[in-house]
Every structure is written in structure tokens, then in C-alpha cells.
Design a protein around this motif. Structure first.
Motif, PDB file in Angstrom:
ATOM      1  N   ASN A 163       0.853  -1.172   0.000  1.00 61.71           N
ATOM      2  CA  ASN A 163       0.000   0.000   0.000  1.00 61.71           C
ATOM      3  C   ASN A 163       0.896   1.230   0.000  1.00 61.71           C
ATOM      4  O   ASN A 163       2.111   1.130  -0.014  1.00 61.71           O
TER       5      ASN A 163
ATOM      6  N   VAL B 158      -3.212  -1.001  -5.762  1.00 62.23           N
ATOM      7  CA  VAL B 158      -3.640  -0.222  -4.615  1.00 62.23           C
ATOM      8  C   VAL B 158      -3.432   1.246  -4.947  1.00 62.23           C
ATOM      9  O   VAL B 158      -2.397   1.622  -5.501  1.00 62.23           O
TER      10      VAL B 158
ATOM     11  N   GLN C 237      -4.194   4.751  -2.746  1.00 66.99           N
ATOM     12  CA  GLN C 237      -4.716   5.402  -1.545  1.00 66.99           C
ATOM     13  C   GLN C 237      -5.561   4.433  -0.733  1.00 66.99           C
ATOM     14  O   GLN C 237      -5.034   3.512  -0.155  1.00 66.99           O
ATOM     15  N   HIS C 238      -6.860   4.632  -0.714  1.00 64.00           N
ATOM     16  CA  HIS C 238      -7.692   3.783   0.121  1.00 64.00           C
ATOM     17  C   HIS C 238      -8.481   2.794  -0.718  1.00 64.00           C
ATOM     18  O   HIS C 238      -9.477   2.262  -0.263  1.00 64.00           O
TER      19      HIS C 238
ATOM     20  N   TYR D 138     -12.386  -2.478  -3.929  1.00 64.60           N
ATOM     21  CA  TYR D 138     -12.715  -2.360  -2.509  1.00 64.60           C
ATOM     22  C   TYR D 138     -12.415  -0.937  -2.077  1.00 64.60           C
ATOM     23  O   TYR D 138     -11.283  -0.479  -2.210  1.00 64.60           O
TER      24      TYR D 138
ATOM     25  N   LEU E 271     -12.059   1.226   0.966  1.00 67.04           N
ATOM     26  CA  LEU E 271     -11.954   1.103   2.418  1.00 67.04           C
ATOM     27  C   LEU E 271     -12.632   2.262   3.121  1.00 67.04           C
ATOM     28  O   LEU E 271     -13.154   2.119   4.209  1.00 67.04           O
ATOM     29  N   ARG E 272     -12.596   3.391   2.481  1.00 67.43           N
ATOM     30  CA  ARG E 272     -13.138   4.561   3.153  1.00 67.43           C
ATOM     31  C   ARG E 272     -14.665   4.481   3.215  1.00 67.43           C
ATOM     32  O   ARG E 272     -15.271   4.823   4.218  1.00 67.43           O
ATOM     33  N   MET E 273     -15.250   4.013   2.138  1.00 67.87           N
ATOM     34  CA  MET E 273     -16.698   3.923   2.110  1.00 67.87           C
ATOM     35  C   MET E 273     -17.192   2.580   2.624  1.00 67.87           C
ATOM     36  O   MET E 273     -18.369   2.436   2.921  1.00 67.87           O
ATOM     37  N   GLY E 274     -16.291   1.611   2.735  1.00 69.19           N
ATOM     38  CA  GLY E 274     -16.741   0.284   3.132  1.00 69.19           C
ATOM     39  C   GLY E 274     -17.607  -0.377   2.087  1.00 69.19           C
ATOM     40  O   GLY E 274     -18.625  -0.962   2.400  1.00 69.19           O
TER      41      GLY E 274
ATOM     42  N   TRP F  87     -19.212  -3.793   2.311  1.00 66.42           N
ATOM     43  CA  TRP F  87     -18.015  -4.582   2.615  1.00 66.42           C
ATOM     44  C   TRP F  87     -17.331  -3.970   3.818  1.00 66.42           C
ATOM     45  O   TRP F  87     -17.099  -2.768   3.866  1.00 66.42           O
TER      46      TRP F  87
ATOM     47  N   PRO G 153     -14.170  -3.577   5.947  1.00 71.84           N
ATOM     48  CA  PRO G 153     -12.739  -3.823   6.090  1.00 71.84           C
ATOM     49  C   PRO G 153     -12.370  -4.051   7.552  1.00 71.84           C
ATOM     50  O   PRO G 153     -13.100  -3.623   8.453  1.00 71.84           O
TER      51      PRO G 153
ATOM     52  N   PHE H 184      -4.170   1.793   6.582  1.00 65.02           N
ATOM     53  CA  PHE H 184      -4.371   2.595   5.390  1.00 65.02           C
ATOM     54  C   PHE H 184      -4.652   4.048   5.739  1.00 65.02           C
ATOM     55  O   PHE H 184      -4.931   4.843   4.856  1.00 65.02           O
TER      56      PHE H 184
ATOM     57  N   VAL I  75      -7.219   5.318   7.225  1.00 66.02           N
ATOM     58  CA  VAL I  75      -8.579   5.613   6.792  1.00 66.02           C
ATOM     59  C   VAL I  75      -9.478   5.356   7.984  1.00 66.02           C
ATOM     60  O   VAL I  75      -9.272   4.383   8.709  1.00 66.02           O
ATOM     61  N   PRO I  76     -10.443   6.223   8.241  1.00 67.29           N
ATOM     62  CA  PRO I  76     -11.354   5.931   9.350  1.00 67.29           C
ATOM     63  C   PRO I  76     -12.207   4.721   9.044  1.00 67.29           C
ATOM     64  O   PRO I  76     -12.545   4.463   7.886  1.00 67.29           O
TER      65      PRO I  76
ATOM     66  N   PRO J 289     -15.116   2.706   8.242  1.00 66.30           N
ATOM     67  CA  PRO J 289     -16.416   3.124   7.706  1.00 66.30           C
ATOM     68  C   PRO J 289     -17.585   2.627   8.543  1.00 66.30           C
ATOM     69  O   PRO J 289     -18.644   3.221   8.513  1.00 66.30           O
ATOM     70  N   PHE J 290     -17.388   1.544   9.253  1.00 67.51           N
ATOM     71  CA  PHE J 290     -18.471   1.042  10.086  1.00 67.51           C
ATOM     72  C   PHE J 290     -17.974   0.934  11.522  1.00 67.51           C
ATOM     73  O   PHE J 290     -17.672  -0.158  11.995  1.00 67.51           O
TER      74      PHE J 290
END
Lengths: 287, 890
Positions: A88, A131, A133-134, A148, A150-153, B635, B637, B645, B647-648, B650-651
Motif C-alpha cells: 500500500n 492499490v 490510496q484507500h 474495494y 476502504l473509506r466507504m466500506g 463490505w 474492512p 491505510f 482511513v477511518p 467506515p463502520f
């Protein structure tokens, strides 16, 4: 086979079970990293050039220390060949995609031997992975490009139908490029999944070949099985250059992050292609 | 892997290639010890003389050059030389190591005493004196001054000879300006001696200075570059030796331009006050000494007298630039630093770079520094199990249909009516409240009771007699209970209403979710251990499906106690909500059999399944990428991954990792399978093979099939569990679909007809079979295809089929009617006959293209295998779209 860790160095890996670090400008071998049990399939360098990760058919992912050439960590867990590996952005996580259909996220900071997370959404082998960023982009043999976030899930799945050989992000991060075994390279809009361009003409039927974008997102490049590198204009989709590299299959290519400089790999040699004036000032490295 | 032939000369190749390994080359045997010889450069054998073979025979021929070889040195007595021995110096006992660079007595080149300039170097001495002022042991310079040196160094001698005099500077003589020798006694502390050359020059201009007179240059005090020793902080000085020993009085005022006083004042903050006491030791390191009379100033009390009391009161010219110096002086010279400069530091001439400070952006007025995640949507989709698309639709539709209520927290704050409106459902038939279920007279009585209780409580509150209220309320409750003991239905309804209106809500919910659902065989049996309870539960579900409002009450056993009934009621309602049918029965149909835990009844299925592949395939063909090919899932993580990463999460707070999973019944998948149009055939259909041409053969066949069908029958039940996976896959591969689409109806009819005929009479069947057989003969693919398929299939399969074929061969030999050409075919078909379900597929598939046949045969093999674990199926199917692995080298 070739991968520019940053613009100045090059990692080549091959069936000789070793990993070689070259200086692109001088064409000299800097170091050889050996420790894999089978052929090395992919490698990547961390952002600070301090570490290298590589993956192999021996189902392992190895984290190397660049300076000493020692194995810093050997990560086992995949059930099959590991096709692709990537750091990453901060070099804290290694992501590896395997033929067993999983992507594993390894922590380089801790001494844990298990992966942080296993992404087993793919129903067939993961062939390529990037990869940015996120975001994590994976291309799988089941013909799907998964992103994927990661920030938005969220997980976005784009169906391409044909087995994916290579995926990559555009430099501006708005598009994804994916090449598949139906001899087509497709540029998809990242947010909606709509196709912005399709580039055909090359031959990609059975090999896992690379594609990439030029440093300024102006051109799309792809390897071909007929020994050429095809270069299309990104917007128009027209073939601008058909670079004859050799007789065999061009296996991998990589574009310099800032300059117009292209690396191609074919049959145990890596060639460096410069800008227009001195068309091919290649340095050939026998591996 | 050397470079190619084209352009060898252009390239740089690295390393030397290894010699190619010859596989068939015989291995070299190790040379035995007695054959290991060594020759010198002239080809003569050399002998080794080890310690065990006679020692070192280092004679004339063999080594050292002398004939006798090694010989001990002869002993020489030193007795005679005893007297001559002088005193031993320490160096005599040292070896080279000690005299080396890191030894105890390093022998290095140093300047001899004569050439060293230490003794009479006035300038150096001066610098040392300055530094020694604050040394810990005061006065060592005094001692040095007392002892006069016997000689001067050669450098000083040379300088003297060149005309240098003590006190002068070294260098070419300067014209015009007379250099007054600065002695220190001439200039008292009131006159600033250093840094005031201007004033000096002014003085010089006044004096007469002839043109041809030159002066010696000014003597310069060199900087003493003595390294710091000790662990004290920068700028610290322990004691003032002048204060301690000499008792010298410090100047009264802080004179900032006199270096002496400057150093004093900057080093010892309490210099003035220290001067008032007589002698003694003072410094930062000391408290109150024994000789001190008073201890008032120990802790650095600041007196106001040190500060200016009026603004601008002092003239700028008087050299008093203190802390409160006027603005113009602070500008010219940063006065804030004066008196605080550490030893060894000077004030820089250039001003430091000014940092540009960008002001932070102005926030909008309605900005709230809290990020809100869309937890509501997550919870909706997670809890209710609806597909994300539906959840999305719900979310968007809310905006249109209902006035937006921003403070509405979640779904649970809506009541059932609101939710119904959101979902766009019809108003439910029947009573909306429990009260309406009651008989009118009961309802009236209850209402009366309620109003009475309410008025009573009101009265009690008004009179503020708490105890009275309590007792009356209790009495009321008692009377209520007594009055209601009569009808159990009322009491149950009441208790239901009283215990939890939540239960009622749940009931509504269950009703809403179950109503109208096809009465397919319901999969999950929550009360399987208690059959009667399960039966009641199923009754309840049936009623729910019919839209019965009081399904629970009716399905409960009236023979049970009230408590049991109420418990069971809650259980049923909860179970019905928990195991409500999924909104899309199609998505629930597929189980990715990744987890083959056979012990549990349930299987973890990812909640969001991918949609139909066919639609996407069509979209891809039409190059309509976008909405049709794009699917978005929730999804999760891993927490640590987010951390790595940067990153906060998300859930936040959800412990889920990966795709959300739902426990689902394993067998439900199979039960939901309604796609197969052809009903499961009786095992006799397996007879429909093309080998029963003659009657005798058919008889054998029937015997064999009978045998084969028995295990097939018995094992079919077991296989169903395993076969779910296969069937999933079959559905996935659209086998049946394509069959339905492509297969001509005639064929289907015929197959169906055959089945019906099978059940009726065997004679007709044989005729039909013959026809069938002919058809198959026509469209039969070449043998190579079969061979190719089965050659590439698993070893297990081939071995088993061989075993079978051997048996069958025997039987055929017994009959004496062996057809060698048909034998091969038989091998293949023997596998076909073993499974009833797969036969239908294969017979149909035989009419299809080769592609279908492959999948059909694959399915047979899978059904035949006893443990088709997911891994193996995956592997088996992976060749369908596998990248050619061999040519990939990277």
C-alpha cells in the motif's frame, strides 16, 4: 518481469527463483534476492525503496530488506500460487492475490503470521491487483474487476466476462483500466462502471500480460502476444504506436511515473525504451 | 538466457553463464584418500608432514632453506653483561601494541618543548585568563603568572628578532592610525573599551599623526576553542571566583556595553546584591553559606529597582537599553536578547526568515465538526435482510412520500402504520388493536376500568397523598385481576397488550413479511427437537401466509398453561421474524459451498449475492457497461486494515469483517430448487441406453441396472446434501436453462413420454428406446471427445469405472456375446447410470453441442464422487476458464 519500483530502479523476477534489482539508467545489476522456492511471479517496492515484497509459486510472499538482501518476513497462508503482490502507499500492508481466489492483507508492522484480512470474494484466481490510496482494485479470472473502497466500506464489482489479466488505476484516479483474455483493454469509469473506451487490435489469448497507462494518462499501452507493444490514444482509441519489441510474447511492461520511459520484458530480458529522439536506447539485461 | 543474436555488440550482458547440467552424465566419485596428492609447480610430489606423521621435517629440501631446518637458538649467558644493564624505562616493558596509537603510551610526533608556544604566548594567556575567571578552581592562572618561565619558545624568539614587541599584534604595520596599547588600567570600567572603535577613531583624529609613522597592528584576543567539558548546561557557570576570593565589588548598575560587566551580569543574576555582602561564595549552585549573615536574597528575588519606572524617561544616549527600551532601539538592536546571550553565541546580523502564517479557513456558519455515517441505512439492510437495492429504494422513496423528519432516528421509532406507509403496503384488514379483538362488553368493561384507574390516580396525585394512591392503585389492580379471571382469551390478550406492545408490533411485522408468500416447503425448523411445537409453529406460519391476524392465538395449544402459551407466543413471533422468507427467493437459491462443515444445519452465506450472470453477459456483449454490470456491496474492512491505510473505519462499532454473512439453512437451497422441470425420474429410466438392442442384452442390462439402481437410490438421499453444490453449479451454468431453451420440444416430449411409458410397460419402452437409440446414434459425437473428457477426468473416477467395466465384461463374457466396439462405450455409460438425476442431464445433453456435454459429464462425475468438497469442485471446474498456466513465466 519488470517493475519500476520508482523511476530509477527496476525489479525483475523470473523463473530462476530470484529477484533482481537493477538500475534503469545505468543498466547495472545492483542486487539479487534469492530465497523463493519456485519462480517469482511478481514483486513490488515500497514507497521509500526500503523494502521489497515478492510473491512466488511456492505460495509464499516474502518481504525483503533492500539493502541487506535478507528476508525480513516470509508470509505463508495462500493455498496456491501467488500471482500478484503490492504494497500500500505507506508500505504498511502487503496485499497479495493468489490463484486460490483470495487476496490477503499482510501487516508489515507486526510480527503476526496471519493476514489481517482475507478477501475471498473472488470465485476464481486473482490475477492482478493494484492499490491506490484507500482503494484496492483486483482483477480475477472469473471475469470481474473488484474495487474495494476502504473509506466507504463498499465493494464494487464490474463484470467483464472474460478472465482479467491486468488491472490498473489511471493516474488521476478516476478510471480503471483492465485487460482481459478476449484481446481487449477496457477503460471503465471508476464511479459508475461505464465503459469509456475499448482498445483492441493486440493479441491476448492465453498469457497473463500487462497493460498500463502512460504517465500523463494520454495513452494506453498493452503487451501483446505477437511481440509488439500496442499504444493507443486514450481519448480517440486509435492505435498510435505499434512498438516491435521482439519475436516472442511481451510479458510485462511498466511506464515511468513521470517521464516518457517504458520498460518491457520479454524472454529473460528487460528493455528500456526512451522518448522519441533516441527512440530506443535500450539496455538489455540478461536475467 | 543470454542476449539475442541481433545486436550483441550493443548490449551489456552480466555474469557468466553456468555450464549446462548434463542429466545423463555419470556422477563423479569422490577420490579416495590415498590418491589425493599434491604437486608443486614443477610437477614434483609434495609430502606433508603432520604432527602425527613424524612432525615437521623442514630440512634442506623441504622448506626453510637451511640444511638443518628449524634449530633452537643457542643459549647465550647474560651474566657478564649484568653490570652494564641500565635502569629500565617503562617503555622497555612495553610492546608495540602499547606504543601504538591506542596503547597506553602512544608514541606519536609532538612538538617539543622548545617549539611549543605555550609559555610566553601573551594572547593565549589572555584568553585563558578570561576563561579561567569562571573556572571551578580559581586562581590557577595566578599561580602560573607567579612562576616565570625560564625560556621562551622559538617562535617568540623569532618574532622578537623580527622586531616584535610584547603586547603588539603580529602582522604588517599599519599606517596613520596610532594604536594605543590597551592595558586595561587606562580604561576603567566606565568607558566602554570594546565595540567602540568609532569613538576611538574620533580620538585619534584629534591627535597628531604624521604620515610616515606606522604603528603595529592591534593585538587580537584569539578565541579560545577549548572544548566543553562536563555535563552542565549551556551558559551555566558555577561560581564567580572574583566574588568569592577577591571580594571585588561589581559595578552598581547593569552596564550592557561593557563586556566585563556584561558577562557578570548575565552570568550571575544577583551580582549587585552579592556585592553588598562582603566576601563568601556565591553562585547558582549554592544556597546560604555558613558565613552569610543574612539569607534574604538566596532565591533570586527580583527587586523593582532594577527596572525602569517611567516610560521613555531615560535618554536614549546613555547606553541604558534594558528590557523596557524604547521602540526605536529595540528595532535597531534586538534588545530582548541583550543580557541573555549565552556564552559562545553571538547575535546574528541577519534577521531570521519570517514565517508566513496562513490563517485557517473560515468555517461556514452551519458547520458541525462531527461526521455522521449512514448508520441508519446499514442497520436497515442488516437487520431486515432486504437486498441493498431495496434498501436504497426505501431510502429514496422516503424522501418523496413522507415529509422528511430529520430528527427521526431509525426505523424503530416509526410505528407500524408509518412503516407500512413507507413500504407502500395496503392497510391491513382486520382490527388494528387488541382491543378490537375483544367482545364489545369486555371492551367496555376494560375501558371503564382504565378510566376509573386514571381518575383515581389523578385524584390521588391532586391530593398528594402518595400512600393512599398506592394502596388504591393496588386495590384497583386486584379488582381488575379478579374481574378478568373469567375469560382466558381476554386475559391473554390483555397480558399480551400489557406485557409488550413490542410483541404486538413484531406480530404485525411477521404478518407483513409472511403474508402472500408461496407455501413452499419452509426450510428452517427452529423447534425441530419438539415435533408438536414445530407442528404448531408451522400451523402458525401457514396462518401467517394466509394473512390471518391472530395466527398466534389460534395456533397455540389450548391445553397449555397461560405462562407456557405466552412464552410460546413470543417465541413463535420472534422466530417467524427471524426466519422470514428472503425478499428475493432467487438469490437465496445459491449457496457458495465454501464451508463444508457437514455437522451444522446451517451455512454461512454472504448476505448480498451477486445478481444473474446472464443479464450481465448480455450487457457485456452489447458493450453496455455501467449499471448493468456494476454491482455494489457493503463490505467491512478490518479495523487494523483501516488503521494501516490511514482511513477511518467506515463502520465503527461493527465487528463484521468482509461481506455481511447470514446464517442460512443448508437444505433450503435444495428445497428452493424449482427450476428442474423434469420430475425426478424413477431409477428405471437409467435403462434407456442404447445398448439394449437385443432382448438378451436387455435382460442383462436390467439385472445390472437393478443392481446399479439400488445403490443409486439409497445414495441419492445422501447425495442430495452433497449434490446441492452441484446443483447450484448446474443452475449457475445455465445448463437446465439452455436445455429448456435450446432443446426442441419434440425431444422433451419424447423424454417425458418415455418416462410415462416406462412406468406403464416395458415393451413399449424398449421400442421407444430403440428409436431413441437410433437418434442418439445419429447425433453421437466422435469417440475422441469422450476419450478426451474422460482421460482428463480424475483418476478416482477412471479407476472405479474400470472396476465396473471389468465386472461387466465378465457378465458379458458369461453370455458369450461380447461386442468389442461397444465395450468402450459401455465404460462411459456405466458412470452415467449410477445417478438418477444426472442421467436426465446427460441424455438431454447428448443432443446438444459438445460444450454442454462437457458440463453434463462433469456433473456426473461430481455426483459420483462421494465427497465433492468445495475445493475439489472448484478445482474441477476451474479449467473452464483457466488461463493457460504453462506459458506464464512471471
Amino acid at each position: 518481469m519488470a517493475r519500476a519500483a520508482d523511476g530509477n530502479y527496476l525489479l525483475s523476477c523470473g523463473s530462476d527463483k530470484s529477484l533482481k534489482l537493477w538500475s534503469v539508467s545505468r543498466g547495472t545489476l545492483l542486487k539479487t534476492y534469492s530465497g523463493h522456492g519456485y519462480e517469482v511471479l511478481d514483486a513490488d517496492g515500497s514507497y521509500d525503496n526500503g523494502q521489497i515484497c515478492s510473491c512466488s509459486s511456492d505460495k509464499t510472499v516474502i518481504l525483503w530488506d533492500v539493502a541487506t538482501g535478507q528476508v525480513a518476513r516470509k508470509l505463508r497462508g495462500h493455498a496456491g500460487k501467488v500471482n500478484c503482490v503490492q504494497f500500500n502507499e505507506e508500505g504498511t500492508v502487503i496485499l497479495s492475490g493468489s490463484i486460490d481466489g483470495t487476496v490477503r492483507c499482510w501487516d508489515t508492522r507486526s510480527r503476526r503470521f496471519e493476514a489481517i484480512q482475507v478477501l475471498d470474494e473472488a470465485t476464481d484466481g486473482v490475477s492482478s491487483l493494484k492499490v491506490a490510496q484507500h482503494e484496492l482494485l483486483t482483477g480475477s479470472v472469473d471475469g470481474r474487476v473488484r474495487r474495494y473502497d476502504l473509506r466507504m466500506g463498499q465493494l464494487h464489482v464490474d463484470f467483464i466476462s472474460s478472465p482479467i489479466t491486468c488491472v490498473c488505476f489511471s493516474q488521476d484516479g478516476q478510471c480503471t483500466l483492465s485487460s482481459s483474455l478476449d484481446s481487449a483493454v477496457r477503460l471503465l469509469d471508476k464511479s459508475t462502471g461505464e465503459m469509456l473506451g475499448e482498445y483492441t487490435g493486440h493479441k491476448m489469448k492465453g498469457y497473463k500480460l500487462d497493460c498500463c497507462l502512460s504517465s500523463k494518462d494520454t495513452h494506453v499501452l498493452s503487451c501483446s502476444e505477437d511481440g509488439h507493444v500496442y499504444c493507443w490514444d486514450l481519448v480517440e482509441g486509435s492505435l498510435t504506436l505499434k512498438l516491435p519489441v521482439g519475436k516472442a510474447v511481451v510479458q510485462s511492461l511498466s511506464f515511468h511515473p513521470t517521464e516518457t520511459c517504458l520498460l518491457t520484458a520479454m524472454e529473460g530480458r528487460v528493455q528500456v525504451w526512451g522518448a522519441e529522439p533516441e527512440e530506443t536506447d535500450e539496455v538489455v539485461l540478461a536475467t | 538466457m543470454a542476449s539475442d543474436s541481433d545486436g550483441d555488440e550493443d548490449f551489456v550482458s552480466y555474469g557468466t553463464p553456468l555450464e549446462p547440467l548434463e542429466e545423463d552424465e555419470p556422477r563423479k566419485k569422490p577420490v579416495p584418500l590415498h590418491e589425493q596428492t599434491v604437486k608443486d609447480e614443477k610437477g614434483r610430489f609434495q609430502r606433508f608432514h603432520g604432527a602425527f606423521t613424524g612432525g615437521f621435517s623442514a630440512g634442506y629440501y623441504n622448506t626453510v632453506g637451511s640444511k638443518e631446518g628449524w634449530a633452537p637458538a643457542t643459549f647465550v649467558s647474560s651474566r657478564q653483561q649484568k653490570a652494564e644493564k641500565q635502569l629500565a624505562r617503562p617503555e622497555d616493558f612495553m610492546d608495540d601494541e602499547d606504543l601504538g596509537e591506542h596503547g597506553i603510551a602512544p608514541a606519536q610526533i609532538t612538538t617539543s618543548q622548545e617549539f611549543s608556544s605555550s609559555r610566553r604566548d601573551e594572547a593565549r594567556e589572555k584568553a585563558r585568563a578570561v576563561n579561567a575567571q569562571a573556572a571551578l578552581i580559581p586562581g590557577d592562572t595566578l599561580l602560573e603568572e607567579l612562576i616565570a618561565p625560564a625560556r621562551s619558545s622559538i617562535g617568540v624568539e623569532l618574532l622578537r628578532k623580527m622586531g616584535w614587541k610584547e603586547g603588539q599584534g603580529v602582522g604588517p604595520r599599519v599606517k596613520r592610525k596610532a594604536r594605543r596599547q590597551q592595558t586595561g588600567s587606562v580604561y576603567s570600567s566606565t568607558m566602554p573599551p570594546a565595540g567602540s572603535e568609532d569613538s576611538e577613531d574620533d580620538d585619534d583624529d584629534d591627535d597628531f599623526a604624521p604620515e610616515d609613522v606606522t604603528f603595529a597592528p592591534k593585538d587580537v584576543t584569539p578565541v579560545d576553542f577549548s572544548p566543553r567539558s562536563g555535563v552542565r548546561g549551556l551558559g551555566y557557570r558555577g561560581l564567580d571566583p572574583g566574588m568569592a576570593l577577591l571580594g571585588r565589588a561589581a559595578p552598581e548598575h547593569i552596564d550592557l556595553f561593557k563586556p566585563q560587566s556584561e558577562t557578570r551580569s548575565r552570568l550571575f543574576g544577583a551580582a549587585q546584591r552579592g556585592s553588598r555582602r562582603g566576601g563568601g561564595v556565591a553562585g547558582q549552585a549554592f544556597g546560604v553559606g555558613a558565613l552569610e549573615d543574612e539569607d534574604e536574597d538566596v532565591y533570586h528575588k527580583d527587586s523593582m529597582s532594577r527596572y525602569d519606572t517611567e516610560l521613555g524617561g531615560e535618554e536614549p544616549g546613555d547606553g541604558l537599553y534594558g528590557w523596557t527600551a524604547p521602540q526605536q532601539y529595540t528595532k535597531r538592536r534586538d534588545a530582548s536578547y541583550l543580557g541573555k546571550i549565552l556564552e559562545g553565541f553571538t547575535l546574528t546580523q541577519r534577521a531570521g526568515e519570517e514565517k508566513t502564517i496562513f490563517p485557517p479557513p473560515t468555517l461556514p456558519r452551519d458547520y458541525r465538526p462531527v461526521h455522521r455515517f449512514h448508520l441508519t441505512s446499514v442497520s436497515v439492510s442488516r437487520l431486515s435482510g432486504v437486498s441493498p437495492a431495496l434498501a436504497e429504494a426505501l431510502r429514496t422513496s422516503r424522501g418523496h412520500m413522507v415529509k422528511e423528519e430529520p430528527q427521526q432516528g431509525g426505523r424503530h421509532q416509526l410505528d407500524s402504520g408509518q412503516r407500512r406507509a413507507l413500504l407502500g403496503e395496503d392497510v391491513l384488514q382486520g382490527p388494528s388493536s387488541v382491543m378490537e379483538l375483544l367482545k364489545p362488553e369486555d371492551r367496555d368493561r376494560l375501558l371503564n376500568l382504565r378510566t376509573m384507574a386514571g381518575s383515581m390516580a389523578e385524584n390521588a396525585a391532586r391530593s398528594s397523598a402518595v400512600s393512599l394512591a398506592v394502596t388504591s392503585a393496588v386495590a384497583m389492580a386486584r379488582s381488575m385481576a379478579g374481574s378478568m379471571a373469567g375469560s382466558s382469551s381476554v386475559s391473554s390478550a390483555l397480558s399480551g397488550a400489557a406485557s409488550s406492545s413490542g410483541l404486538h408490533q413484531q406480530q404485525q411485522e411477521a404478518l407483513a413479511s409472511w403474508r402472500g408468500v408461496q407455501s413452499s416447503t419452509q426450510s428452517f425448523k427452529p423447534f425441530e427437537k419438539n415435533p408438536s411445537k414445530q407442528a404448531r409453529y408451522e400451523l402458525y406460519l401457514d396462518r401467517l401466509r394466509q394473512g390471518d391476524r391472530d395466527a398466534v392465538e389460534q395456533s397455540l395449544d389450548s391445553g397449555m398453561t397461560e405462562w407456557e402459551r405466552s412464552r410460546e407466543r413470543e417465541e413463535f413471533v420472534r422466530a417467524s421474524i427471524l426466519y422470514r422468507p428472503s425478499s428475493s427467493s432467487l438469490t437465496a437459491r445459491f449457496t457458495s459451498a465454501k464451508h463444508d462443515e457437514d455437522d451444522g444445519d446451517t451455512v454461512e452465506v454472504s448476505r448480498d449475492q451477486e445478481g444473474d450472470v446472464d443479464d450481465k453477459q448480455a450487457a457485456v456483449k452489447m458493450k453496455m457497461f455501467g449499471k448493468l454490470t456494476r454491482e455494489t456491496f457493503e463490505w467491512h474492512p478490518d479495523k487494523l486494515l483501516c488503521k494501516r491505510f490511514n482511513v477511518p473505519d467506515p463502520f465503527p462499532g461493527s465487528g463484521l469483517v468482509g461481506m455481511p454473512k447470514v446464517k442460512r439453512d443448508k437444505f433450503s437451497v435444495f428445497n428452493f430448487l424449482t427450476v428442474t422441470e423434469t420430475p425426478p425420474k424413477p431409477p428405471e429410466t437409467g435403462k434407456r441406453s442404447r445398448w439394449d438392442i437385443s432382448d438378451q442384452k436387455k435382460k442383462i442390462k436390467e439385472e445390472e441396472e437393478g443392481d446399479a439402481s439400488l445403490p443409486a437410490c439409497s445414495s441419492s438421499e445422501q447425495q442430495t446434501a452433497d449434490g446441492t453444490k452441484v446443483f447450484n453449479y448446474l443452475c449457475r451454468q445455465k445448463l437446465i436453462r439452455t436445455f429448456r431453451e435450446n432443446c426442441d420440444e419434440e425431444l422433451v416430449n419424447r423424454v417425458l413420454f418415455n418416462q410415462s411409458v416406462d412406468q406403464k410397460s416395458s415393451d413399449k419402452k424398449s421400442n421407444g428406446d430403440e428409436e431413441e437409440e437410433e437418434d442418439e446414434e445419429e447425433s453421437r459425437p466422435p469417440m475422441d471427445l469422450f476419450k478426451a473428457i474422460f482421460a482428463s477426468s480424475s483418476d478416482e473416477k477412471s479407476s472405479s469405472s474400470e472396476g465396473e467395466s471389468e465386472e461387466e465384461e465378465k457378465t458379458k463374457e458369461d453370455e458369450g456375446k461380447v461386442e468389442p466396439q461397444a465395450l468402450n462405450l459401455f465404460n462411459i455409460s456405466s458412470s452415467v447410470t449410477s445417478s438418477s438425476t444426472s442421467v436426465t442431464v446427460s441424455t438431454c445433453a447428448n443432443q446438444q453441442t459438445g460444450n454442454l456435454k462437457i458440463s453434463g459429464t462433469f456433473s456426473q462425475m461430481l455426483v459420483r464422487q462421494r465427497q465433492p468438497s468445495w475445493l475439489s469442485t472448484k478445482k474441477r471446474f476451474s479449467p473452464r476458464h483457466h488461463i493457460n498456466p504453462a506459458p506464464i513465466i512471471r
